[in-house]
Design an enzyme around this catalytic site. Sequence first.
Site, PDB file in Angstrom:
ATOM      1  N   ASP A 287     -42.940 -73.199 -14.757  1.00  0.00           N
ATOM      2  CA  ASP A 287     -44.399 -73.220 -14.717  1.00  0.00           C
ATOM      3  C   ASP A 287     -44.834 -74.534 -14.070  1.00  0.00           C
ATOM      4  O   ASP A 287     -44.267 -75.597 -14.373  1.00  0.00           O
ATOM      5  CB  ASP A 287     -44.984 -73.156 -16.126  1.00  0.00           C
ATOM      6  CG  ASP A 287     -44.896 -71.772 -16.739  1.00  0.00           C
ATOM      7  OD1 ASP A 287     -44.165 -70.924 -16.187  1.00  0.00           O
ATOM      8  OD2 ASP A 287     -45.549 -71.532 -17.774  1.00  0.00           O
TER       9      ASP A 287
ATOM     10  N   HIS B 131     -35.856 -71.759 -15.482  1.00  0.00           N
ATOM     11  CA  HIS B 131     -35.160 -70.476 -15.456  1.00  0.00           C
ATOM     12  C   HIS B 131     -34.501 -70.251 -14.096  1.00  0.00           C
ATOM     13  O   HIS B 131     -34.834 -70.902 -13.097  1.00  0.00           O
ATOM     14  CB  HIS B 131     -36.142 -69.341 -15.752  1.00  0.00           C
ATOM     15  CG  HIS B 131     -36.677 -69.346 -17.146  1.00  0.00           C
ATOM     16  ND1 HIS B 131     -36.396 -68.372 -18.076  1.00  0.00           N
ATOM     17  CD2 HIS B 131     -37.491 -70.234 -17.791  1.00  0.00           C
ATOM     18  CE1 HIS B 131     -37.007 -68.637 -19.216  1.00  0.00           C
ATOM     19  NE2 HIS B 131     -37.684 -69.774 -19.061  1.00  0.00           N
TER      20      HIS B 131
ATOM     21  N   SER C 294     -42.144 -82.614 -15.390  1.00  0.00           N
ATOM     22  CA  SER C 294     -41.403 -83.274 -14.326  1.00  0.00           C
ATOM     23  C   SER C 294     -41.478 -82.425 -13.074  1.00  0.00           C
ATOM     24  O   SER C 294     -42.482 -81.769 -12.828  1.00  0.00           O
ATOM     25  CB  SER C 294     -39.965 -83.547 -14.751  1.00  0.00           C
ATOM     26  OG  SER C 294     -39.368 -84.477 -13.869  1.00  0.00           O
TER      27      SER C 294
END
Length: 447
Positions: free
Chosen positions: A188, A289, A402
Amino acid sequence: MKFKFNNQKLPLLPFTGRLAHHHHHHLHFTSLVYKLRSATPRAYSANGSSSTNSSEGNSFLVPGATAATILMLGALHARRLYEDKKLEEARDKGIDMEFKPDVKATVMRFLPLRSISRCWGYLSSIELPIWLRPHVYKAWARAFHSNLEEASLPLDHYASLRDFFVRSLKEGSRPMDADPKCLVSPADGIVMRFGEIKGAGAMIEQVKGFSYSAISLLGTNSALPLIKEDNSSEDDSCFEFTSKLERKRSWWKVSLASPEVRDPAQRSPVKGLFYCVIYLGLGDYHRIHSPADWNVSVRRHFPGRLFPVNERAARTIGNLYIENERVVLEGRWREGFMAMAAVGATNIGSIDLFIEPDFRTNRPMKTKLLFNSKPEERPYEPTNTGVALRKGDEVAAFNMGSTVVLIFQAPMSNSSKEVSSASDFNFSVKRGDKIRVGEAIGRCQVS
């Protein structure tokens, strides 16, 4: 870091259930406190919850830690509001902010950001009283726009801020685009930059006016598909890369900071090599992911600095992603080469790898001034195959926001003059887009 208490100098109060029931009568918010357990390391499960029982062990009230955390949250929120306002104004005016070093960027090079990040990691791991947890996490969510309804567990199940940062989501919260020719977002965040890597040195644009080398990001041992540079002329007018002089300066800085990542030969990428940079904000979901079905053959860990990686830092700190500590996973997917770099930042010294649970980052270093140690490299077994990941598999997690840099091969016509073929790869995002795990970054065209 360890707290040492002397009962004669610092009165300690045991935290009991009765106190929890009557705290609202006499305590102000600034006196809300963390509950410290006996110094026993906790193992973190895949769902982000602590494996220890929060009701066991001796506990004490530490008002100072609570006050420090509240001040930290307030400062972060104020800074975010200020920077968001400036960026929004610039975007409304259609301004693409250019690279411009400032005094703050220079001063930050002398700060012990790695030690500061380890201290923050310790504070964020302190166990909170059960009754306090929902209040702290809801305050964080309001400040940084986190969606708590997606959390897989009730808020009082996350024993510490660290647990909360790396929380998992309810099943179905991030549906994956099932198209095998589609590459999905691994995290995200905000799409900072994307495009094709082309030109001598395989440069990736950090911001307008400054670029860094892909081989420096991934390491000289990388299998990045490059060819020796020829002297044939190219139309570089469509490229937004830095000038030769700027690139030489960039190489000089990189050679001082991390000589093991400097590529001595000027090589160019093969056609059809792309990149995408995604910035994770403080309120974003912090797990990474798999962007596709692929096989990870090697992991590289680059110790380095821990500069912030927000948009302002990207505009003021040269070679930001190269100088910062990072973990690179490299392998192949159906279209060829793929690499994913998880870049650490201030207060995010810890990057957890789910495919390698014993792996640790931001360890104390002997070298203080120059981060010139050779990157640690670990090939994954079996040889030439490595670890097989399916699209959407959980791979890693940041303790706070990050950046993830994705570099991959994809089909592309041999000539820019040709009409795009049915297999050409096209991005489906724009710069500044908010994207979530499982949403398409781009896909091969369907005829």
